[in-house]
Design a protein around this motif. Sequence first.
Motif, mmCIF file in Angstrom:
data_model
loop_
_atom_site.group_PDB
_atom_site.id
_atom_site.type_symbol
_atom_site.label_atom_id
_atom_site.label_comp_id
_atom_site.label_asym_id
_atom_site.label_seq_id
_atom_site.Cartn_x
_atom_site.Cartn_y
_atom_site.Cartn_z
ATOM 1 N N MET A 287 1.803 -6.457 -5.927
ATOM 2 C CA MET A 287 2.335 -6.516 -4.699
ATOM 3 C C MET A 287 3.171 -4.993 -4.403
ATOM 4 S SD MET A 287 4.337 -9.094 -2.443
ATOM 5 C CE MET A 287 3.193 -10.307 -2.301
ATOM 6 N N ALA A 288 4.148 -5.051 -5.143
ATOM 7 C CA ALA A 288 5.071 -3.749 -5.310
ATOM 8 C C ALA A 288 4.402 -2.334 -5.138
ATOM 9 C CB ALA A 288 6.269 -3.924 -6.159
ATOM 10 N N LEU A 289 3.376 -2.221 -6.154
ATOM 11 C CA LEU A 289 2.410 -1.146 -6.193
ATOM 12 C C LEU A 289 1.819 -0.853 -5.164
ATOM 13 C CD1 LEU A 289 1.393 -1.173 -9.973
ATOM 14 C CD2 LEU A 289 3.112 0.146 -9.101
ATOM 15 N N ALA A 290 1.421 -1.858 -4.404
ATOM 16 C CA ALA A 290 0.518 -1.626 -3.210
ATOM 17 C C ALA A 290 1.454 -1.028 -2.127
ATOM 18 C CB ALA A 290 -0.022 -3.106 -2.613
ATOM 19 N N LEU A 291 2.619 -0.945 -2.129
ATOM 20 C CA LEU A 291 3.516 -0.376 -1.320
ATOM 21 C C LEU A 291 3.734 1.020 -1.294
ATOM 22 C CD1 LEU A 291 6.249 -2.867 -0.758
ATOM 23 C CD2 LEU A 291 4.412 -2.835 0.578
ATOM 24 N N SER A 294 -1.833 4.525 -3.370
ATOM 25 C CA SER A 294 -2.845 4.664 -2.241
ATOM 26 C C SER A 294 -3.705 3.195 -2.327
ATOM 27 C CB SER A 294 -4.031 5.734 -2.667
ATOM 28 O OG SER A 294 -4.723 5.433 -3.797
ATOM 29 N N VAL A 295 -4.229 3.002 -1.217
ATOM 30 C CA VAL A 295 -4.992 1.756 -0.865
ATOM 31 C C VAL A 295 -6.095 1.643 -1.933
ATOM 32 C CG1 VAL A 295 -6.173 0.512 0.814
ATOM 33 C CG2 VAL A 295 -4.221 1.710 1.713
ATOM 34 N N ARG A 296 -6.827 2.741 -2.001
ATOM 35 C CA ARG A 296 -7.957 2.754 -3.136
ATOM 36 C C ARG A 296 -7.325 2.211 -4.394
ATOM 37 N NH1 ARG A 296 -9.152 7.611 -2.920
ATOM 38 N NH2 ARG A 296 -11.072 7.307 -1.623
ATOM 39 N N THR A 297 -6.159 2.670 -4.846
ATOM 40 C CA THR A 297 -5.693 2.361 -6.410
ATOM 41 C C THR A 297 -5.338 0.699 -6.016
ATOM 42 O OG1 THR A 297 -4.893 4.689 -6.796
ATOM 43 C CG2 THR A 297 -4.155 2.980 -8.032
ATOM 44 N N ALA A 298 -4.671 0.372 -5.045
ATOM 45 C CA ALA A 298 -4.181 -0.735 -5.068
ATOM 46 C C ALA A 298 -5.194 -1.821 -5.103
ATOM 47 C CB ALA A 298 -3.120 -1.204 -3.767
ATOM 48 N N LEU A 300 -8.331 -1.349 -6.382
ATOM 49 C CA LEU A 300 -9.056 -1.147 -7.627
ATOM 50 C C LEU A 300 -8.353 -2.235 -8.756
ATOM 51 C CD1 LEU A 300 -10.160 2.432 -7.747
ATOM 52 C CD2 LEU A 300 -11.905 0.279 -7.689
ATOM 53 N N LEU A 301 -6.967 -1.955 -8.389
ATOM 54 C CA LEU A 301 -6.017 -2.612 -9.402
ATOM 55 C C LEU A 301 -6.318 -4.096 -9.394
ATOM 56 C CD1 LEU A 301 -3.805 -2.395 -11.729
ATOM 57 C CD2 LEU A 301 -2.140 -2.506 -9.985
ATOM 58 N N GLN A 302 -6.332 -4.632 -8.067
ATOM 59 C CA GLN A 302 -6.489 -6.098 -7.986
ATOM 60 C C GLN A 302 -7.606 -6.540 -8.033
ATOM 61 O OE1 GLN A 302 -5.190 -7.251 -3.857
ATOM 62 N NE2 GLN A 302 -2.854 -6.373 -4.401
ATOM 63 N N VAL A 303 -8.875 -5.937 -7.928
ATOM 64 C CA VAL A 303 -10.151 -6.277 -8.400
ATOM 65 C C VAL A 303 -10.516 -6.198 -9.777
ATOM 66 C CG1 VAL A 303 -12.809 -5.253 -8.477
ATOM 67 C CG2 VAL A 303 -11.376 -5.089 -6.341
ATOM 68 N N LEU A 304 -9.714 -5.537 -10.573
ATOM 69 C CA LEU A 304 -9.665 -5.401 -12.043
ATOM 70 C C LEU A 304 -8.846 -6.444 -12.680
ATOM 71 C CD1 LEU A 304 -9.608 -1.595 -13.110
ATOM 72 C CD2 LEU A 304 -11.376 -3.283 -12.759
#
Length: 694
Positions: A287-291, A294-298, A300-304
């Motif tokens: 959640m902190a990284l999502a802020l 980039s949205v793409r990175t956030a 992808l990180l959550q999908v993984l």
Amino acid sequence: MRLLTLLLVLCPLVAHAQEAIDVAGDLRGVSMQHHVEWLEDASGQLDIEQVRTATVFRAEPQRPLNFGFSSSAYWLRFRIANHSRQARALMLELAHPQLDFVTLYVPSEGAGYEVRRTGDQLPFAQRDLAYRNFVFTLEQPPGEAQTYYLRVQSSGVLELPLNLWTVEQFVEHQHLDWAVLCVYYGVLLVLALYALALAQFTREVAALQFSLLAVVTALFQLAVVGHATQYLFPDSPYLAQVVVPVSMAAIGICNFWFGKHVMLMVNPEQPRLRLFRWAIGATLLQMALALVVSVRTALLLQVLMGPVLYGIGGWLVIGEIRRGTRGAVAVLASYGVMVIAAVVSGLKNAGVLPVNFFTVWSYQLGASLQFLMLGTTASLRLRVLQSQLASVNDELQSKVEELEEAVVSAERATRLTEWATRVKDEFMATMSHELRTPLNTIINIPQGLVEEFVSGTQAVCTHCASVFELEPGEPLDAACPGCAHALIVRDHVQFAGDAARAVRYLEKIERSGTHLLGVVNGMLMADKGEIGRVVLQRDWLDVRKLAQDVVEDMSDLAERAGVKLVLEAEPSAIEQSVDPLRLRQVLINLIGNAIKFSNGRGTVRVQVTRDPAGVQLAVVDEGIGIAPDKLAAVFASYQQAHEARAYGGTGLGLSISRTLVRAHGGELTVQSEPGQGATFRFHIPRRRRDQKSA
């Protein structure tokens, strides 16, 4: 040179020519998948002129327009033909609200294009239509085929479901779409409120966690379908983008937190469940990284990481199932559903799975099933609490029964005391107000009459009873001039005023006394069960004459206050069915207020006017007036329009007057401006002589 670069970039592609879509018939939201050609712009630098001249667009009708997580810009080309004789109003919908930049090139007259730009990186107000998806309004001329270009670029998933509607069909579809979403939101809201009420009742953290899970799930749904951008963050593209990964992470946190607490609540002797805090910590980090990323990175990180974290949670729950922890099976099933939903959603976003109802709504379906399963787990705790509450209720029941009778008796006594106090207060306040004015008349007028009686000295004959007036200091003769008998001296009082004026004063006293007696009798004879209810004793009389009597009675009060009191009415009688006592009360209250607030100057006018619907009465003064913000309060009980009750009184006069006017079928109104005086006006409707009295 740029054209050569373009050809080099696009040379591996195969050119296809897609046929135009004919909009002459019924569209019903036709998908543009089979009518669209696309071109990848890896550099993102191509402009419309370069794209128009390119002949290497791809056309893959069997493949959904889903390019996954791609940093390239994509150009879509399609043709729309109108073989009818009339222009068609169309709606072009791009049904994926998480796209950064969307630009439509609409053919215009000549060889140019009208450029329309939108996207969630731009303010919501810039859209053609205030709708959660990107919708463009088109006007297709008759008998023509036109080529449109659509450029899309985004840091998220490049899923491009493109649909074409007529205006009527789009409105119908929008209503149905909104109804389905409202049902979904309604279910989440009901679950959240139910869990919140349960938390208030049971004081259990798990119920509060469940309510929070429903709230963040609703927030995620709002973000996914575009309602967050439309209603929550229309002017903040940043918040509209990050709300998707942030709400996804919040759902994971609530899931792990709720699952850990529920199983510890059912079986608190399982220390291994504390490993859930690691999963919660990892999700908080996402959640902190999502802020900041980039949205793409956030995403992808959550999908993984999502399947991994849910897998760890599932492994822990399996251990609890082996240990016989109640509720663990439902928690494991809920985690499994969310893992499957996350995997399906990720594969769909990556373009591996096709776009259909189940892949598009996989996360929502999974969340719904999860709520049912976790709700089942929470019900175990409710049964435990119910058992505990049952035993406690049995212990308290006897004490409650003992106290009930005492409480009922105390409440009855309290109600009787409050009622008696209220009746006493109302009675005393009303009596003090209604008796003051007639008492003033009865007291003040005799004071004036006493001054018209003069004292003197008389000599009276003891034999013939002759009376001789003696001037002050005149000596007394020893004998009566008539009979020569002795004279005696006595003091006497003689009326020296105007007899007609004295009669008028006495008539005022009589009217005031009669009015006072009526007020007292009305209060003493009132039914105790109907305190506050006004019962009129109507009679047919001359309203003009009644108003004239009141003006005469109060003229001395006005004169002492330095105010001129006049009656303005036609000379002929104005007969009406009224309660003379109550109408007199109203006029006395209004005139008394007008005199009091005239500040010793000006004229108070009492106006009586006949009209076809009855009789109109008004009291107009030239006094201090009423401020606009005080007009609404002047008719409230115990209220005055001026600070600190500087002018005295209880504040009941206007409230009582309005009640009495309403009992006659009228309404008391006020018009005033500060420093310009005030006008209180009311109307008494005409009644037939055969109409029953109220």
